[in-house]
Write a protein that holds these residues in place. Structure first.
Motif, PDB file in Angstrom:
ATOM      1  N   LEU A 207       4.233   3.418  -6.760  1.00 37.95           N
ATOM      2  CA  LEU A 207       4.057   1.983  -6.545  1.00 37.95           C
ATOM      3  C   LEU A 207       3.030   1.751  -5.439  1.00 37.95           C
ATOM      4  CD1 LEU A 207       7.791   0.818  -6.644  1.00 37.95           C
ATOM      5  CD2 LEU A 207       6.103   0.697  -8.493  1.00 37.95           C
ATOM      6  N   VAL A 208       2.423   0.586  -5.449  1.00 36.04           N
ATOM      7  CA  VAL A 208       1.395   0.270  -4.468  1.00 36.04           C
ATOM      8  C   VAL A 208       2.030  -0.043  -3.111  1.00 36.04           C
ATOM      9  CG1 VAL A 208       1.290  -2.236  -4.875  1.00 36.04           C
ATOM     10  CG2 VAL A 208      -0.778  -1.008  -4.162  1.00 36.04           C
ATOM     11  N   VAL A 209       1.316   0.293  -2.055  1.00 34.12           N
ATOM     12  CA  VAL A 209       1.752  -0.016  -0.690  1.00 34.12           C
ATOM     13  C   VAL A 209       0.968  -1.206  -0.133  1.00 34.12           C
ATOM     14  CG1 VAL A 209       2.006   0.891   1.661  1.00 34.12           C
ATOM     15  CG2 VAL A 209       2.352   2.404  -0.315  1.00 34.12           C
ATOM     16  N   ALA A 210      -0.274  -1.330  -0.492  1.00 31.55           N
ATOM     17  CA  ALA A 210      -1.136  -2.401   0.014  1.00 31.55           C
ATOM     18  C   ALA A 210      -0.525  -3.770  -0.263  1.00 31.55           C
ATOM     19  CB  ALA A 210      -2.510  -2.317  -0.641  1.00 31.55           C
ATOM     20  N   GLY A 211      -0.530  -4.598   0.764  1.00 33.71           N
ATOM     21  CA  GLY A 211      -0.018  -5.957   0.636  1.00 33.71           C
ATOM     22  C   GLY A 211       1.478  -6.098   0.805  1.00 33.71           C
ATOM     23  N   LYS A 212       2.175  -4.980   0.907  1.00 30.82           N
ATOM     24  CA  LYS A 212       3.632  -5.036   1.064  1.00 30.82           C
ATOM     25  C   LYS A 212       4.016  -4.877   2.530  1.00 30.82           C
ATOM     26  CE  LYS A 212       4.711  -3.591  -3.625  1.00 30.82           C
ATOM     27  NZ  LYS A 212       5.340  -2.582  -4.502  1.00 30.82           N
ATOM     28  N   THR A 213       5.273  -5.172   2.826  1.00 36.65           N
ATOM     29  CA  THR A 213       5.773  -5.072   4.201  1.00 36.65           C
ATOM     30  C   THR A 213       6.560  -3.780   4.358  1.00 36.65           C
ATOM     31  OG1 THR A 213       5.901  -7.470   4.455  1.00 36.65           O
ATOM     32  CG2 THR A 213       7.242  -6.136   5.950  1.00 36.65           C
ATOM     33  N   VAL A 214       6.105  -2.970   5.293  1.00 38.87           N
ATOM     34  CA  VAL A 214       6.770  -1.698   5.607  1.00 38.87           C
ATOM     35  C   VAL A 214       7.492  -1.841   6.939  1.00 38.87           C
ATOM     36  CG1 VAL A 214       6.406   0.716   6.222  1.00 38.87           C
ATOM     37  CG2 VAL A 214       5.124  -0.294   4.318  1.00 38.87           C
ATOM     38  N   VAL A 215       8.779  -1.527   6.936  1.00 39.83           N
ATOM     39  CA  VAL A 215       9.568  -1.552   8.166  1.00 39.83           C
ATOM     40  C   VAL A 215       9.750  -0.121   8.646  1.00 39.83           C
ATOM     41  CG1 VAL A 215      11.773  -2.175   9.232  1.00 39.83           C
ATOM     42  CG2 VAL A 215      10.763  -3.662   7.466  1.00 39.83           C
ATOM     43  N   VAL A 216       9.208   0.183   9.812  1.00 34.37           N
ATOM     44  CA  VAL A 216       9.334   1.509  10.419  1.00 34.37           C
ATOM     45  C   VAL A 216      10.413   1.429  11.493  1.00 34.37           C
ATOM     46  CG1 VAL A 216       8.158   3.341  11.675  1.00 34.37           C
ATOM     47  CG2 VAL A 216       6.908   2.004   9.951  1.00 34.37           C
ATOM     48  N   VAL A 217      11.461   2.193  11.309  1.00 32.73           N
ATOM     49  CA  VAL A 217      12.621   2.121  12.202  1.00 32.73           C
ATOM     50  C   VAL A 217      12.511   3.237  13.239  1.00 32.73           C
ATOM     51  CG1 VAL A 217      15.136   1.953  12.306  1.00 32.73           C
ATOM     52  CG2 VAL A 217      13.927   1.306  10.199  1.00 32.73           C
ATOM     53  N   GLY A 218      12.038   2.882  14.411  1.00 36.34           N
ATOM     54  CA  GLY A 218      11.822   3.850  15.474  1.00 36.34           C
ATOM     55  C   GLY A 218      10.344   4.089  15.706  1.00 36.34           C
ATOM     56  N   ARG A 229      -0.271   5.244   9.225  1.00 39.39           N
ATOM     57  CA  ARG A 229      -0.657   5.522   7.842  1.00 39.39           C
ATOM     58  C   ARG A 229      -0.320   4.343   6.924  1.00 39.39           C
ATOM     59  NH1 ARG A 229      -4.003   8.133   9.429  1.00 39.39           N
ATOM     60  NH2 ARG A 229      -4.014  10.388   9.761  1.00 39.39           N
ATOM     61  N   ALA A 230       0.786   3.660   7.190  1.00 41.95           N
ATOM     62  CA  ALA A 230       1.127   2.480   6.388  1.00 41.95           C
ATOM     63  C   ALA A 230       0.052   1.405   6.547  1.00 41.95           C
ATOM     64  CB  ALA A 230       2.489   1.941   6.804  1.00 41.95           C
ATOM     65  N   LYS A 231      -0.396   1.218   7.776  1.00 42.19           N
ATOM     66  CA  LYS A 231      -1.471   0.258   8.033  1.00 42.19           C
ATOM     67  C   LYS A 231      -2.737   0.659   7.283  1.00 42.19           C
ATOM     68  CE  LYS A 231      -4.074  -1.787  11.898  1.00 42.19           C
ATOM     69  NZ  LYS A 231      -4.252  -1.774  13.379  1.00 42.19           N
ATOM     70  N   GLY A 232      -3.035   1.961   7.287  1.00 40.15           N
ATOM     71  CA  GLY A 232      -4.208   2.448   6.581  1.00 40.15           C
ATOM     72  C   GLY A 232      -4.131   2.242   5.073  1.00 40.15           C
ATOM     73  N   LEU A 233      -2.908   2.199   4.550  1.00 42.28           N
ATOM     74  CA  LEU A 233      -2.714   1.963   3.118  1.00 42.28           C
ATOM     75  C   LEU A 233      -2.723   0.475   2.769  1.00 42.28           C
ATOM     76  CD1 LEU A 233       0.055   4.629   2.410  1.00 42.28           C
ATOM     77  CD2 LEU A 233      -2.265   4.627   1.454  1.00 42.28           C
ATOM     78  N   GLY A 234      -2.869  -0.364   3.795  1.00 44.76           N
ATOM     79  CA  GLY A 234      -2.978  -1.797   3.543  1.00 44.76           C
ATOM     80  C   GLY A 234      -1.686  -2.575   3.682  1.00 44.76           C
ATOM     81  N   ALA A 235      -0.668  -1.953   4.253  1.00 41.66           N
ATOM     82  CA  ALA A 235       0.621  -2.633   4.408  1.00 41.66           C
ATOM     83  C   ALA A 235       0.648  -3.519   5.641  1.00 41.66           C
ATOM     84  CB  ALA A 235       1.741  -1.606   4.494  1.00 41.66           C
ATOM     85  N   LYS A 236       1.547  -4.486   5.619  1.00 45.96           N
ATOM     86  CA  LYS A 236       1.919  -5.235   6.818  1.00 45.96           C
ATOM     87  C   LYS A 236       3.072  -4.462   7.441  1.00 45.96           C
ATOM     88  CE  LYS A 236       2.334  -8.596   3.938  1.00 45.96           C
ATOM     89  NZ  LYS A 236       2.690  -9.876   3.258  1.00 45.96           N
TER      90      LYS A 236
END
Length: 420
Positions: A207-218, A229-236
């Motif tokens: 599934l695509v990561v760009a444009g989605k919201t990633v929650v990093v816990v810690g 890396r999430a930012k580099g893939l285009g995530a918020k």
């Protein structure tokens, strides 16, 4: 037939050729460990000693085991996670004379028995990942303690357990805190975890990561890598933290910082990297969006509370390899990757070889240091000496064709002086 093949417990010895190819591939991309192997073959620092290893048992770990074997050791190895063991790699190690007690996806009872069998070889030195070997030695198998000179620990979780033992004056031998070395957390934890986590998530979900919201816990070093890396893939990217200093750092790095109760409402992907338990739990599932994807990149499969997830679900099914769908009673679906175990290893191949080259070089040199100095180190958690850290970095630079400056005598004298 070697003693290793007689004693080992693996899935299928016929898989050895496939495993050898994997090990050969990583060896070709691990120049630091290759350099240390040459040193060990000349010096034989572990001659006559037994070494027990519990690490994620895949190709890069296998090559570390072979380097230690090249140093004269009799090596026994087991896995540190039921879903990260690769059966073909296990078979290849056995064919090379290393005793292996490991197979992919064993029962909890089998997994525990493999750890115990590894310790029953009566090792002089150990390499641990998460503290399982040390915990067993200090609880149910104290009869095996007297033989152990010391060892090295790979992870944050393991070091936390070791420090708890040390605080209670129960630690019975020195353990080198490899996880806390500069060449471990700056590169392995940050760049290794950052890349391998998204390798695992992307190959599993498609599934695509760009444009989605990633929650990093810690937002420790692993969290920094995952967020970057999430930012580099285009995530918020949203970060949750309990440490005020790290929360400020995440904010200044450009990420949104929220309590988990709020982040749970907006996340599409969740990645836990804390080393703690229940950081995603019942009240968070209640407010998550339909289709939220949960994964763990910390250590044990307790960061995402699976019990409370099941309690809130009316059904559960496997919808794709390493993806379990939980149909909540409120109608929403939540997806858990790799049973909540380490997504980068249980659903991927772990960190890149060039990254683990540095980490496993630290392991090999730290184990030698523990053996050389165990009588003087005391029963405590010991930092990796800076000289080892620097040696690994210099070999790494040389392997990349990079040169750096050195201080002049005048500069050294200036830095060592309190006067102008």
């Amino acid at each position: 037939m070697t003693n290793a093949s007689k004693e080992s417990i693996i899935t299928d010895a016929a898989l050895a050729p496939e495993g050898k190819l994997k090990i050969d591939w990583v060896q070709a991309h691990m120049p630091v460990l290759n350099s240390i192997r040459e040193q060990f073959e000349k010096e034989l620092p572990f001659k006559g000693l037994k070494v027990a290893i519990s690490l994620h048992l895949e190709a890069k770990t296998a090559y570390l085991a072979k380097v230690i074997q090249a140093g004269g050791a009799e090596v026994t190895i087991t896995g540190s996670n039921p879903l990260s063991t690769q059966d073909d790699v296990c078979a290849a190690l056995v064919s090379d004379g290393i005793t292996v007690f490991a197979k992919y996806n064993p029962s909890p009872e089998e997994y525990k028995s493999h750890l115990i069998k590894t310790l029953e070889t009566k090792p002089d030195l150990i390499i641990d990942d998460g503290g399982d070997l040390v915990t067993i030695l200090h609880s149910e198998r104290q009869d095996l303690l007297s033989q152990v000179r010391g060892g090295a620990e790979e992870t944050t979780t393991g070091i936390l357990r070791l420090k708890a033992l040390e605080k209670e004056n129960k630690l019975q031998f020195p353990m080198i805190a490899v996880n806390d070395a500069f060449c471990k957390y700056l590169f392995d934890n940050r760049y290794g975890t950052g890349q391998s986590v998204w390798d695992g998530i992307n190959r599993t979900t498609n599934l695509v990561v760009a444009g989605k919201t990633v929650v990093v816990v810690g937002y420790g070093w692993c969290g920094k890598g995952v967020a970057m890396r999430a930012k580099g893939l285009g995530a918020k990217v949203v970060v949750t933290e309990v440490d005020a200093i790290k929360a400020v750092e995440a904010h200044m790095d450009g990420f949104t910082v929220l309590p988990m109760g709020e982040a749970a409402k907006i996340g599409d992907y969740f990645v836990t990297v804390t080393g703690n338990r229940d950081v995603i739990r019942g009240e968070h599932y209640d407010v998550m969006k339909d289709g939220a994807i949960l994964s763990n990149a910390g250590h044990f499969d307790i960061e995402v509370n699976k019990v409370e997830l099941e309690e809130r679900s009316q059904s559960k099914r496997t919808v794709r390899r390493n993806i379990e769908e939980y149909q909540l009673k409120n109608g929403n679906k939540i997806y858990l990757l790799a049973e909540g175990r380490l997504v980068n290893l249980a659903a991927g191949d772990g960190h890149p070889a060039e990254i683990m080259d540095m980490t496993f070089a630290l392991q090999a040199m730290s184990l030698k240091y523990a053996n050389d100095h165990y009588t003087a180190l005391g029963n405590k958690v010991v930092p990796v000496p800076y000289e080892i850290d620097e040696q690994v970095a210099r070999i790494k630079l040389a392997s990349m064709g990079i040169s750096i400056d050195r201080l002049t005598d005048a500069q050294k004298k200036y830095l060592d002086s309190w006067a102008e």
